[in-house]
Design a protein around this motif. Sequence first.
Motif, PDB file in Angstrom:
ATOM      1  N   ARG A 131     -12.651  -0.451  -7.130  1.00 59.14           N
ATOM      2  CA  ARG A 131     -11.039  -0.668  -6.672  1.00 59.14           C
ATOM      3  C   ARG A 131     -10.905   0.079  -5.453  1.00 59.14           C
ATOM      4  NH1 ARG A 131     -11.248   4.289  -7.005  1.00 59.14           N
ATOM      5  NH2 ARG A 131     -10.792   5.754  -8.199  1.00 59.14           N
ATOM      6  N   THR A 132      -9.422  -0.230  -4.956  1.00 63.60           N
ATOM      7  CA  THR A 132      -9.929   1.237  -4.265  1.00 63.60           C
ATOM      8  C   THR A 132      -8.124   0.973  -3.834  1.00 63.60           C
ATOM      9  OG1 THR A 132     -11.684  -0.330  -2.043  1.00 63.60           O
ATOM     10  CG2 THR A 132      -9.130   1.104  -1.566  1.00 63.60           C
ATOM     11  N   ILE A 133      -7.998   2.408  -3.983  1.00 59.74           N
ATOM     12  CA  ILE A 133      -6.261   3.464  -3.810  1.00 59.74           C
ATOM     13  C   ILE A 133      -5.811   2.730  -2.380  1.00 59.74           C
ATOM     14  CG2 ILE A 133      -4.989   5.330  -4.174  1.00 59.74           C
ATOM     15  CD1 ILE A 133      -6.762   4.149  -6.685  1.00 59.74           C
ATOM     16  N   LEU A 134      -4.667   1.878  -2.331  1.00 58.45           N
ATOM     17  CA  LEU A 134      -4.467   2.209  -1.649  1.00 58.45           C
ATOM     18  C   LEU A 134      -3.403   3.083  -0.849  1.00 58.45           C
ATOM     19  CD1 LEU A 134      -4.174  -1.802  -1.504  1.00 58.45           C
ATOM     20  CD2 LEU A 134      -5.700  -0.609  -0.580  1.00 58.45           C
ATOM     21  N   GLY A 135      -2.563   3.553  -2.284  1.00 56.20           N
ATOM     22  CA  GLY A 135      -1.991   5.087  -1.726  1.00 56.20           C
ATOM     23  C   GLY A 135      -0.818   5.225  -2.639  1.00 56.20           C
ATOM     24  N   SER A 136      -0.221   6.366  -2.570  1.00 60.91           N
ATOM     25  CA  SER A 136       0.762   6.358  -3.445  1.00 60.91           C
ATOM     26  C   SER A 136       1.799   6.444  -2.979  1.00 60.91           C
ATOM     27  CB  SER A 136       0.592   7.519  -4.518  1.00 60.91           C
ATOM     28  OG  SER A 136      -0.897   6.803  -4.862  1.00 60.91           O
ATOM     29  N   GLU A 137       3.031   6.397  -3.578  1.00 58.16           N
ATOM     30  CA  GLU A 137       4.534   6.533  -3.305  1.00 58.16           C
ATOM     31  C   GLU A 137       5.446   7.714  -4.593  1.00 58.16           C
ATOM     32  OE1 GLU A 137       9.072   4.145  -1.846  1.00 58.16           O
ATOM     33  OE2 GLU A 137       6.219   3.016  -2.697  1.00 58.16           O
ATOM     34  N   MET A 138       6.248   8.377  -3.995  1.00 57.45           N
ATOM     35  CA  MET A 138       6.595   9.244  -5.259  1.00 57.45           C
ATOM     36  C   MET A 138       8.410   8.698  -5.502  1.00 57.45           C
ATOM     37  SD  MET A 138       6.963  13.181  -5.650  1.00 57.45           S
ATOM     38  CE  MET A 138       5.476  13.521  -6.276  1.00 57.45           C
TER      39      MET A 138
END
Length: 145
Positions: A131-138
């Motif tokens: 997998r590739t982590i594309l980003g996170s949002e809070m």
Amino acid sequence: MNMLRNWTAVVLLLCASWAGAQERAYKEGTVTVVTSVKVVDGQFENYMRYLAANWRPVNEEARKAGEIVDYHVYGANPRSPQEPDMYLVVTYPNMAAFDGMDARMEPILAKLTKQTMQQREDAAGKRVVMRTILGSEMLRELVFK
């Protein structure tokens, strides 16, 4: 002159307390972190097995310890090849939960993975084949009163 200064201070304090007493229509609620994941073609089942064997037990233990409120995995239908096809969602009780989180989570991670921090970091690097982590949002929930 001194009397005027004292009255001015009293008026300012009253105004400040009145402004602070203004009721908001909401209260601050839980905090949710949404991590966007792009699973490599042909690796979906492998990644789900990894999540079930590793990510899930850590989150279960964190929930029992009161560190998190809940967690979920969501599948998605991306509109383009660059968009995520999975979301990892973890909900925390509030913003204060993040203060000292690493120190509180370390014993849980060490107990469940039986690995040192370095070994866990090395293993995380190897998951890039799945997998590739594309980003996170809070996100912070705003609860109407």
